[in-house]
Motif scaffolding. Structure first.
Motif, mmCIF file in Angstrom:
data_model
loop_
_atom_site.group_PDB
_atom_site.id
_atom_site.type_symbol
_atom_site.label_atom_id
_atom_site.label_comp_id
_atom_site.label_asym_id
_atom_site.label_seq_id
_atom_site.Cartn_x
_atom_site.Cartn_y
_atom_site.Cartn_z
ATOM 1 N N ASP A 131 5.418 5.202 -3.091
ATOM 2 C CA ASP A 131 4.306 4.915 -2.177
ATOM 3 C C ASP A 131 2.982 4.837 -2.932
ATOM 4 O O ASP A 131 2.113 4.017 -2.614
ATOM 5 C CB ASP A 131 4.224 5.973 -1.072
ATOM 6 C CG ASP A 131 5.363 5.851 -0.075
ATOM 7 O OD1 ASP A 131 5.993 4.780 0.003
ATOM 8 O OD2 ASP A 131 5.624 6.848 0.637
ATOM 9 N N THR A 132 2.826 5.700 -3.951
ATOM 10 C CA THR A 132 1.603 5.680 -4.763
ATOM 11 C C THR A 132 1.483 4.353 -5.508
ATOM 12 O O THR A 132 0.418 3.727 -5.509
ATOM 13 C CB THR A 132 1.626 6.848 -5.774
ATOM 14 O OG1 THR A 132 1.676 8.073 -5.051
ATOM 15 C CG2 THR A 132 0.412 6.825 -6.679
ATOM 16 N N LYS A 135 2.835 1.515 -4.725
ATOM 17 C CA LYS A 135 2.572 0.476 -3.721
ATOM 18 C C LYS A 135 1.091 0.440 -3.364
ATOM 19 O O LYS A 135 0.470 -0.626 -3.341
ATOM 20 C CB LYS A 135 3.422 0.717 -2.479
ATOM 21 C CG LYS A 135 3.168 -0.276 -1.344
ATOM 22 C CD LYS A 135 4.069 0.066 -0.159
ATOM 23 C CE LYS A 135 3.761 -0.684 1.099
ATOM 24 N NZ LYS A 135 3.392 -2.055 0.999
ATOM 25 N N GLU A 136 0.512 1.595 -3.102
ATOM 26 C CA GLU A 136 -0.912 1.670 -2.748
ATOM 27 C C GLU A 136 -1.798 1.148 -3.876
ATOM 28 O O GLU A 136 -2.709 0.358 -3.645
ATOM 29 C CB GLU A 136 -1.297 3.114 -2.421
ATOM 30 C CG GLU A 136 -0.778 3.609 -1.096
ATOM 31 C CD GLU A 136 -1.431 2.919 0.092
ATOM 32 O OE1 GLU A 136 -2.661 2.675 0.047
ATOM 33 O OE2 GLU A 136 -0.702 2.620 1.052
#
Length: 146
Positions: A97-98, A100-101
């Motif tokens: 998720d990191t 992706k962000e």
């Protein structure tokens, strides 16, 4: 010849000849990551590269044709138990998720290609313990609006 039989044949010859993926790739002028992936059945090889790999290993045209065949990229959906592969899953689980962000903040809404892609594996010697350096380089593909 199917991809599984091809892989077993190639790995058997590699072991019998005491070769490494690095030495094979160097001798053939190919990326060791790409060569390994193709020989393990996860990528298709263009006819010239397939023929070169088969000839280098002393294998016939049936292996070259299997190297050329388009793979069906399927892998176990369960969490792997091999510690090295599990750690890569763990990295994606913890940092996915990191990543992706951060990627989408820098580039916009889209993905990193795994088709227009290269990867290198390097060893960094360190007195506290050698380090693994994975470099993944993929083209950014923005999502389109219509």
């Amino acid at each position: 010849m199917d991809k599984l039989t091809m892989t077993e044949t190639i790995v058997g010859v590699k072991l019998a000849k005491d070769l490494s993926w690095e030495s094979m790739a160097s001798d053939l002028g190919m990326s060791p990551v790409w060569l390994t992936s193709a020989c393990l059945g996860m990528n298709s090889a263009p006819p010239d590269k397939a023929a070169a790999i088969a000839e280098y290993l002393g294998l016939g045209p049936d292996v070259a044709k299997a190297l050329e065949a388009f793979p069906t990229k399927v892998w176990e959906q369960a969490v792997p138990t091999d510690p090295l592969i599990y750690r890569l899953y763990e990295i994606v689980g913890v940092y996915g998720d990191t990543l992706k962000e951060v990627i989408q903040e820098k580039f916009g809404d889209g993905i990193m290609s795994a088709i227009d892609f290269s990867m290198e594996v390097d060893k960094i010697e360190d007195p506290k313990g050698d380090r693994v350096l994975l470099t993944m380089n993929g083209k950014f593909l923005p999502y389109k609006s219509w």
